[in-house]
Design an enzyme around this catalytic site. Structure first.
Site, PDB file in Angstrom:
ATOM      1  N   HIS A   1     -29.925   3.756   5.622  1.00  0.00           N
ATOM      2  CA  HIS A   1     -28.741   4.551   5.968  1.00  0.00           C
ATOM      3  C   HIS A   1     -27.494   3.974   5.312  1.00  0.00           C
ATOM      4  CE1 HIS A   1     -25.599   6.195   8.789  1.00  0.00           C
ATOM      5  NE2 HIS A   1     -26.371   7.271   8.675  1.00  0.00           N
TER       6      HIS A   1
ATOM      7  N   ASP B   1     -22.736  -0.704   9.022  1.00  0.00           N
ATOM      8  CA  ASP B   1     -23.883   0.180   9.204  1.00  0.00           C
ATOM      9  C   ASP B   1     -25.162  -0.650   9.334  1.00  0.00           C
ATOM     10  OD1 ASP B   1     -23.741   3.361   8.787  1.00  0.00           O
ATOM     11  OD2 ASP B   1     -25.765   2.645   8.361  1.00  0.00           O
TER      12      ASP B   1
ATOM     13  N   SER C   1     -22.533  11.503   8.731  1.00  0.00           N
ATOM     14  CA  SER C   1     -22.514  10.163   8.130  1.00  0.00           C
ATOM     15  C   SER C   1     -22.187  10.261   6.654  1.00  0.00           C
ATOM     16  CB  SER C   1     -23.876   9.484   8.282  1.00  0.00           C
ATOM     17  OG  SER C   1     -24.120   9.119   9.596  1.00  0.00           O
TER      18      SER C   1
END
Lengths: 519, 296
Positions: free
Chosen positions: A199, A140, A353
């Site tokens: 994230h 990621d 996600s």
């Protein structure tokens, strides 16, 4: 200013346009390295030789020529040029190199707070013991390895300490904390997979944040080690080639599960090959369906070897943003999920996600209890306890795994209440999505925000542009979404400022904002 | 005190009448926050600050107390850059009249545009801005050696979110002195009207400023202002001449309530003035203003 604007347009011209063409040619002779394509309708501005290496740093394509990346000027018709190249002799394939990006609906899309570990069947995850031994690679934007609620659970490659040498000979120098493949295509990778976006950190927290440490949140399996493998930049963008290299790195360095909360709607052989490589090594790849609310296939989720995870709502229906399709395997909660933010912070994010990461945490927990379980066995087990185990559809796949049912399958009984792992938010007041709406204010407005604490004292003071106080509001918070109405009866049209102070039992939240009165 | 009538008095009176007449016809009004460093460093106590060019654009009667003509520009960042203000200004003495021109531009950006979603919760859907430009024309006339009067006509164009407005306003000022005591008075927005593209009409409230300044020593001037409107505000300030070329200013606006303090300095380099001020609006953040002007 004009220069800045033009530069900005160039940088952000079209983040979804192909970045070049990956060309695989046949190695028909030793001269083939020297021979290039016959002239194209547009000349490439650069041709790069791409080495996809195995764990010993050797080319993995066997006798084939290495991949070549043809880069063209901005605005070139990459799709048409790919077709041109595909039509030439000795070309195995020529495919556009597409960017990929994270799947995340903005934090401000507005959903009610959902305590997914308390109010869904996931609360029964507490009754499944957690064990060490599982490594999850989070591919990621990187991971904040210094986060107070995660730092103890970071994977380290102790065979390659930071000393300027590739001690373990895996082709990557000083990858003690993982690796940053962001820019591998352009030869600018490095050994620092720190998260500049949050994230990846948010996902990692869902999987493996520390439990019972009196701070922050509880990860689903807090004894899982998180391998930080970065290939997405601070904006959440990367490309399929960097992703493929990151996957191979994770597989070669011991990941049991790979979480992919990103994708793109066009597939690519390099990425598909990497997924097949993970499959061949028995590594489970779990990916997000995407947040397009359509049946658009996103890769890697749409690769057959990958578990594709959609997002469910708190009413156990599909979250409105979650993509659908015949390739969806399971759905788990993905709305307003609370987890880690860079810099010892916490916050809510929504998207498939988050669903993918939650499923990754579940699988990690199961795998930690039975390290010999195969990917197929785990899939079958989860399918058998899911809400639509006999009626897979395009919306939720096999549905939402019922963890209570899973306990019965695993023959686990509920542990005594006193022994229950406490899923706590102790010591952290969380305020998010604070804003007034509508803005501009025609008649009246509402100050709204999410809070996980009731009884906190709220004070909102409105100031004019000279800094003079023109009005103030006070209230007490409740857990969930709070609303405080305000009518600017006597104010002239213009911009005003507000400052909010929310004083909880342990923390104080402050925010300064601007609002427009336009009556 | 004699109030002799001369030709220039007639001319000035004619201009005043003309401006008042025009202001009542143009039906619009405007107001842009003072953009000068001195406005904040003196805690807004500028109504009786004789000899100060920035104060002359608050109280136009002070234009006649300026010993020189000025041309200059300043830039201000307010509330940790939430507001930016830039201005240019000039003053000139022409045929018995002291004239001033001031063009401030104010911009506030990154204002969240929000609405309610289907769950009646807030969502951000865009970004808005607030831009104002004003043209201030001021004129002052000495009626006697110790009394001057002035006025400022202010025209404004305003873009707020997706709406626009045009406006006009009028201020009147008076300045006088008694020995070492200076007195100033200003009626702000005696005429004011602003018309929005929505059809909404607004008038800014009329404010009454009364200021006094006193110099107990040659190098120190103490200033105070009372502003009467919907609320009453007391502002206090001091100007200290440290050297021939350097003075510092300090002030507190709204002494009785919010107590917004300000500090500033003015450096005179052979007619070139460099001016800086900083102030605090407490929770809203800091203000910084930097300017340069030429006195000739």
């Amino acid at each position: 200013m004009l220069f800045v604007a033009i530069l900005s347009q160039i940088i952000h011209a079209d983040p979804l346009s192909p970045m070049g063409i990956l060309v695989q040619k046949r190695g028909v002779s030793s001269l083939s390295f020297q021979r290039d394509l016959t002239p194209l309708s547009a000349s490439p501005k650069r041709i790069k030789i791409i080495q996809i290496k195995n764990r010993r740093g050797l080319q993995v394509q066997g006798s084939e020529e290495p991949l070549r990346l043809y880069e063209f000027e901005v605005g070139s018709d990459i799709e048409a040029l790919s077709e041109e190249i595909n039509g030439q002799a000795d070309v195995v394939y020529a495919e556009p190199l597409y960017p990929v990006q994270i799947f995340q609906t903005p934090n401000d899309t507005g959903y009610a707070y959902q305590d997914y570990l308390k109010e869904s069947s996931l609360k029964f995850l507490d009754y499944i013991p957690e064990n060490e031994g599982v490594v999850v690679a989070v591919l990621d934007t990187g991971v904040d390895r210094y986060h107070e609620d995660l730092s103890l659970n970071m994977w380290q490659n102790i065979a390659d300490p930071i000393n300027g040498l590739d001690d373990d000979g895996n082709g990557f120098v000083d990858d003690l904390n993982g690796y940053n493949f962001c820019g591998y295509t352009y030869e600018t990778p490095d050994n620092d997979p720190m998260d500049q976006h949050s994230h990846g950190t948010h996902l990692s927290g869902l999987i493996s944040a520390e439990q019972n440490n009196s701070i922050g949140i509880a990860g689903i399996n807090s004894k899982t080690k998180i391998m930080a493998v970065k290939f997405l930049d601070e904006r959440g963008y990367g490309n399929q080639l960097d992703a493929a290299m990151a996957i191979r790195y994770a597989v070669d360095n011991g990941a049991d599960i790979i979480n992919c909360s990103w994708g793109f709607y066009r597939k690519n052989t390099v990425l598909e090959d990497a997924m097949a490589y993970a499959e061949s090594k028995g590594v489970i790849v779990i990916a997000a369906m995407g947040n397009t609310n359509t049946n658009l296939k996103e890769y890697p989720a749409a690769f057959s070897s990958v578990w594709a995870i959609g997002a469910s709502s708190d009413s156990e229906e599909r979250a409105h943003f979650s993509s659908i399709g015949e390739h969806i395997d399971f759905s788990v909660p993905g709305q307003d999920i609370y987890s880690l933010i860079n810099g010892n912070s916490y916050g809510f994010k929504s998207g498939t996600s988050q669903s993918s990461a939650i499923m990754t945490g579940i699988v990690a927990k199961l795998l930690s209890n039975n390290p010999e379980a195969t990917k197929s066995e785990l899939y079958t087990l989860l399918k058998s306890v899911s809400t639509q185990s006999e009626a897979k559809d395009l919306i939720l796949g096999y549905g939402i795994p019922d963890i209570e049912d899973l306990l019965l399958k695993l023959n686990l009984t509920e542990v005594d209440e006193e022994e229950t792992v406490v899923v706590s938010f102790v010591g952290t007041m969380s305020i998010s999505r604070f804003m007034n709406y509508p803005n501009p204010i025609i008649d009246s407005t509402t100050f709204g925000f999410e809070s996980n604490e009731s009884g906190a004292e709220i004070e909102i003071v409105i100031y004019n542009q000279l800094g003079d106080k023109v009005d103030s509001l006070s209230a007490t918070s409740s857990s969930g979404y709070n609303k405080i109405s305000w009518t600017p009866d006597t104010l002239l049209n213009g911009t005003y400022f507000y400052r909010t102070i929310i004083t909880g039992t342990s923390d104080t939240y402050t925010k300064k904002g601007k609002l427009i009165v336009l009556q | 005190m004699m109030f002799g009538v001369t030709r220039s008095n007639y001319l000035f009176g004619g201009i005043v009448c003309c401006i008042i007449f025009l202001s009542s016809q143009i039906v619009a009004s405007s107001y842009v926050d003072a953009a000068f460093a001195e406005y904040t460093s003196l805690g807004q106590a500028t109504t009786a600050a004789q000899g100060n060019v920035a104060a002359a654009f608050s109280n136009p009667a002070l234009l006649s107390t300026l010993k020189k003509s000025f041309i200059g520009s300043q830039s201000s960042s307010r509330y940790d850059s939430d507001i930016s203000i830039h201005n240019i200004y000039a003053t000139q003495h022409i045929k018995g009249l002291d004239l001033g021109l001031h063009v401030p531009v104010k911009q506030i950006s990154n204002i969240s545009e929000t609405e309610a979603n289907n769950s009646d919760e807030g969502v951000e859907i865009g970004s808005l801005s607030d831009i104002q430009i004003e043209l201030q024309l001021s004129v002052s006339k000495c009626l006697t050696e110790h009394v001057s009067v002035g006025m400022s006509l202010k025209g404004e164009a305003h873009k707020l979110a997706n709406e626009t407005a045009k406006g006009i306003g009028l201020d009147l000022g008076l300045a006088t002195d008694f020995n070492s005591v200076n007195v100033g008075a200003r009626i702000e927005n005696i005429v004011s009207k602003k018309i929005w593209s929505t059809g909404e009409e607004e008038s800014l409230p009329t404010l009454y400023h009364l200021g006094v300044s006193y110099s107990p020593f040659e190098t120190i001037m103490l200033l105070s202002d009372i502003v009467l409107g919907e609320t009453k505000t007391l502002n206090l300030a001091a100007i200290t001449q440290l050297t021939k070329n350097l003075s510092i200013q300090s002030g507190v606006a709204d002494v009785l309530d919010t107590k917004k303090w300000g500090l500033g300095l003015d450096l005179d380099l052979s007619g070139f003035h460099i001016t800086y001020s900083m102030s605090s609006a407490h929770v809203l953040g800091a203000n910084h203003t930097l300017g340069v002007s030429l006195a000739y």
